[in-house]
Design a protein around this motif. Structure first.
Motif, PDB file in Angstrom:
ATOM      1  N   SER A   9       0.814  -1.226   0.000  1.00 32.86           N
ATOM      2  CA  SER A   9       0.000   0.000   0.000  1.00 32.86           C
ATOM      3  C   SER A   9       0.844   1.271   0.000  1.00 32.86           C
ATOM      4  N   ARG A  10       2.055   1.193   0.541  1.00 35.60           N
ATOM      5  CA  ARG A  10       2.887   2.404   0.648  1.00 35.60           C
ATOM      6  C   ARG A  10       4.342   2.009   0.844  1.00 35.60           C
ATOM      7  N   CYS A  31      -2.203  -5.995   0.035  1.00 34.96           N
ATOM      8  CA  CYS A  31      -2.208  -5.035   1.138  1.00 34.96           C
ATOM      9  C   CYS A  31      -3.422  -5.309   2.016  1.00 34.96           C
ATOM     10  N   ARG A  32      -3.391  -4.738   3.205  1.00 35.58           N
ATOM     11  CA  ARG A  32      -4.460  -5.027   4.167  1.00 35.58           C
ATOM     12  C   ARG A  32      -5.826  -4.529   3.709  1.00 35.58           C
ATOM     13  N   LEU A  54      -4.649  -7.326  -4.426  1.00 35.72           N
ATOM     14  CA  LEU A  54      -5.372  -8.324  -3.634  1.00 35.72           C
ATOM     15  C   LEU A  54      -5.260  -7.988  -2.149  1.00 35.72           C
ATOM     16  N   ALA A  55      -6.261  -8.387  -1.385  1.00 30.62           N
ATOM     17  CA  ALA A  55      -6.230  -8.160   0.065  1.00 30.62           C
ATOM     18  C   ALA A  55      -5.402  -9.241   0.747  1.00 30.62           C
ATOM     19  N   ASN A  84       7.572  -8.122   2.395  1.00 31.49           N
ATOM     20  CA  ASN A  84       7.941  -6.729   2.677  1.00 31.49           C
ATOM     21  C   ASN A  84       7.182  -6.115   3.855  1.00 31.49           C
ATOM     22  N   ALA A  85       5.947  -6.544   4.094  1.00 29.41           N
ATOM     23  CA  ALA A  85       5.124  -5.918   5.145  1.00 29.41           C
ATOM     24  C   ALA A  85       5.856  -5.965   6.481  1.00 29.41           C
ATOM     25  N   GLY A  86       5.775  -4.877   7.229  1.00 33.38           N
ATOM     26  CA  GLY A  86       6.432  -4.856   8.533  1.00 33.38           C
ATOM     27  C   GLY A  86       5.892  -3.726   9.386  1.00 33.38           C
TER      28      GLY A  86
END
Ligand code: NAP
Length: 231
Positions: A9-10, A31-32, A54-55, A84-86
């Motif tokens: 998302s960013r 992304c969430r 996609l979610a 990558n999400a963190g």
């Protein structure tokens, strides 16, 4: 390449999608909350043939399963998983730590990437030179750690590093490369305005490194420029 990116998302995740899409790779950008991911949706609109939004909440097993099912409905193989999400809890001190915050950091930064990797395995097994690219941090280095801050972040990313070693050993025989990579200190919401690197610089470096990975890199810790990082 067919690439799955988490936390798109960013920040660095969004930049991965931008650079991969620009060169024609097929990107499953997760992304969430896709309905709120305006920048990502704009990017997908520019690349309707190769960016799919996609979610996926990496802290939720059902969400991971549903996302991978949706990916499997659109491709029979993945070549790269970018974990990558963190999250980073600002202002942590030994005196204000609480177990929920610690658990949440481990859930998002360590358990999530491992569970996404597990769910993505059937698709990665059918990929070309498959890679699991785990986004770590220099703050996870046991060798370099000196300060007392970033407790949950450092510890959970150190756990991610160990998952990287473990996965790499387990998947070596199947030809799947697994690496932990420090993206540098980057000007994102997490990195803050004082960081020396921009997301395009960091992702350009990581992408060049991703492209040249071989099995000899697997199970090791690297910088965004492809230099070995001390554990
Ligand atoms: N920036 C740096 O200097 C730096 C340095 C070393 C390592 N890193 C690592 O690089 C990665 C990207 O960091 P960044 O700087 O781009 O951070 P960021 O700007 O804070 O972005 C974090 C991303 O992770 C997503 N995310 C958080 N929790 C999630 C969850 N449960 N499920 C799915 N997505 C989730 C966020 O989504 P929402 O928009 O939904 O919140 C957002 O897209 C992280 O793993 C970070 O630890 C960054």
């Amino acid at each position: 390449m067919r690439v799955l990116v988490t936390g798109a998302s960013r920040g660095l995740g969004l930049e991965w999608v931008r650079q991969l899409a620009a060169r024609g790779d097929v990107v499953f950008a997760t992304c969430r909350r896709p309905q709120e991911a305006d920048a990502l949706n704009a990017l997908a609109a520019q690349h309707p043939n190769n960016v799919k939004v996609l979610a996926m909440d990496v802290a939720n097993d059902d969400s991971i399963a549903a996302a991978l099912q949706a990916v499997a409905a659109q491709t029979d193989a993945l070549d790269v998983l970018i974990n990558n999400a963190g999250i980073l809890h600002e202002g942590e001190r030994i005196t204000n730590l609480h177990s929920e915050g610690l658990m949440q950091a481990f859930r998002v930064n360590a358990v999530g990437p491992m569970m996404v990797a597990q769910r993505a395995l059937p698709l990665l097994r059918r990929g070309e030179r498959p890679v699991i690219f785990n986004t770590s941090t220099m703050l996870a280095s046991l060798t370099l750690k000196s300060g007392s801050g970033y407790c949950s972040y450092s510890a959970s990313k150190a756990a991610l590093n160990m998952f990287t070693r473990t996965l790499a050993a387990g998947l070596r025989g199947e030809g799947i490369i697994v690496v932990a990579v420090h993206p540098g200190w980057v000007r994102t919401d997490m990195g803050g305005p004082g960081a020396p690197l921009t997301p395009p610089q960091s992702v350009r470096g990581m992408m060049a490194f991703l492209d040249k990975l071989t099995m000899s890199h697997s199970g090791r810790f690297w910088t965004w420029e492809g230099k070995e990082h001390p554990w």
